[in-house]
Scaffold this active site. Structure first.
Site, PDB file in Angstrom:
ATOM      1  N   HIS A   1       0.841  -1.200   0.000  1.00 19.37           N
ATOM      2  CA  HIS A   1       0.000   0.000   0.000  1.00 19.37           C
ATOM      3  C   HIS A   1       0.882   1.258   0.000  1.00 19.37           C
ATOM      4  CE1 HIS A   1      -3.223  -2.666   1.915  1.00 19.37           C
ATOM      5  NE2 HIS A   1      -3.822  -2.137   0.863  1.00 19.37           N
TER       6      HIS A   1
ATOM      7  N   CYS B   1      -2.888   0.509   9.684  1.00 18.38           N
ATOM      8  CA  CYS B   1      -4.029  -0.252   9.150  1.00 18.38           C
ATOM      9  C   CYS B   1      -4.906  -0.888  10.229  1.00 18.38           C
ATOM     10  CB  CYS B   1      -3.554  -1.289   8.159  1.00 18.38           C
ATOM     11  SG  CYS B   1      -2.228  -2.304   8.756  1.00 18.38           S
TER      12      CYS B   1
END
Ligand code: CIR
Length: 264
Positions: A169, A256
């Site tokens: 990511h 996250c």
């Protein structure tokens, strides 16, 4: 636009790790995480969010979704607004609808990503003024265009950027330190994507630490990266260090595992 809206928060939402976390996605065949150890690391993570001033709600685990502890990928929250996203990995798609009810109870304004595209929250770095959104294996242009329509209403300029090859990511390679400053891997910083910001580059060999989170007065980072810890302390940040070794086995980091936001 409110100065500090990108790191001054009142609340967080987390999801308890599922026993099925051992089936979590990973890129390089790392060993399975151990649920019990993951739980204790998660407890410490929640404690730290609370110590940093966040009223933290823990949602129950979702056994059908091994990666659901990584709640940030399924939604985007800011300024009393929640956007339910559409994660790019097929095994994670159901995590987003599972957030509709809890987010609807907390937020006065909720949106769902329109169209057929995909966006993972881990690809979005919000500053006070900009939404950097990284194209990645999980986030595509169609998804970004749909999100842009929503974000434009809330004073964000969308900046479409490239996630470096081999990086899961965009935010695996960077994190916000304050309204003007971003911490980033050398590789990402070298792309020049943060040209209007002060960039602090993660020391060589410490790339994984770039996924840190600023929460009110604290910068929360992964343990095991002493050069970065010293560097950020020398820069005057209040650094808090946490072990997230089990999450790392399934490519998870610090940002996250929570959604951080402000409610009136
Ligand atoms: C996945 O591959 O989707 C999970 N195993 C890890 C997700 C970590 N999320 C993130 O970095 N934003």
């Amino acid at each position: 636009m409110k100065i500090g809206r990108s790191f001054r928060f009142t609340n967080a939402l987390v999801r308890s790790p599922a026993r099925s976390i051992a089936d979590g996605l990973r890129a390089h065949g790392q060993p399975d995480p151990d649920h019990k150890t993951f739980m204790s690391e998660h407890d410490a993570y929640v404690d730290q969010l609370r110590q940093s001033g966040l009223n933290t709600t823990i949602l129950p685990s979702l056994e059908d979704y091994p990666d659901s502890v990584f709640i940030e990928d399924a939604a985007l929250c800011f300024d009393g607004v929640a956007v339910v996203l559409r994660p790019g990995a097929p095994s994670r798609r159901g995590e987003a609808p599972a957030l509709l009810q809890p987010l609807g109870e907390l937020f006065s304004e909720t949106h769902q990503l329109g169209g057929e595209g995909f966006v993972d929250g881990g690809d979005i770095l919000l500053t006070d003024t900009d939404a950097f959104i990284g194209l990645s294996e999980r986030t595509n242009r169609q998804g970004i265009s749909a999100l842009e329509l929503i974000l434009a209403r809330y004073d964000y300029t969308v900046r479409v950027v490239e996630t470096p090859p081999g990086v899961l990511h965009f935010k695996s390679a960077c994190g916000l330190l304050d309204s003007e400053t971003i911490f980033a891997t050398r590789e990402l910083a070298a792309t020049g994507c943060f040209q209007d910001y002060r960039v602090i580059v993660a020391p060589d060999g410490e790339g994984p630490v770039a996924n840190l989170v600023r929460v009110n007065d604290d910068v929360i980072m992964r343990s095991g990266f002493p050069k970065s810890e010293l560097l950020l302390k020398d820069e005057g940040y209040s650094v808090k260090v946490l072990c997230v070794g089990e999450a790392a086995k399934v490519d998870g980091g610090l940002s996250c595992m929570s959604l951080r936001f402000t409610l009136d």
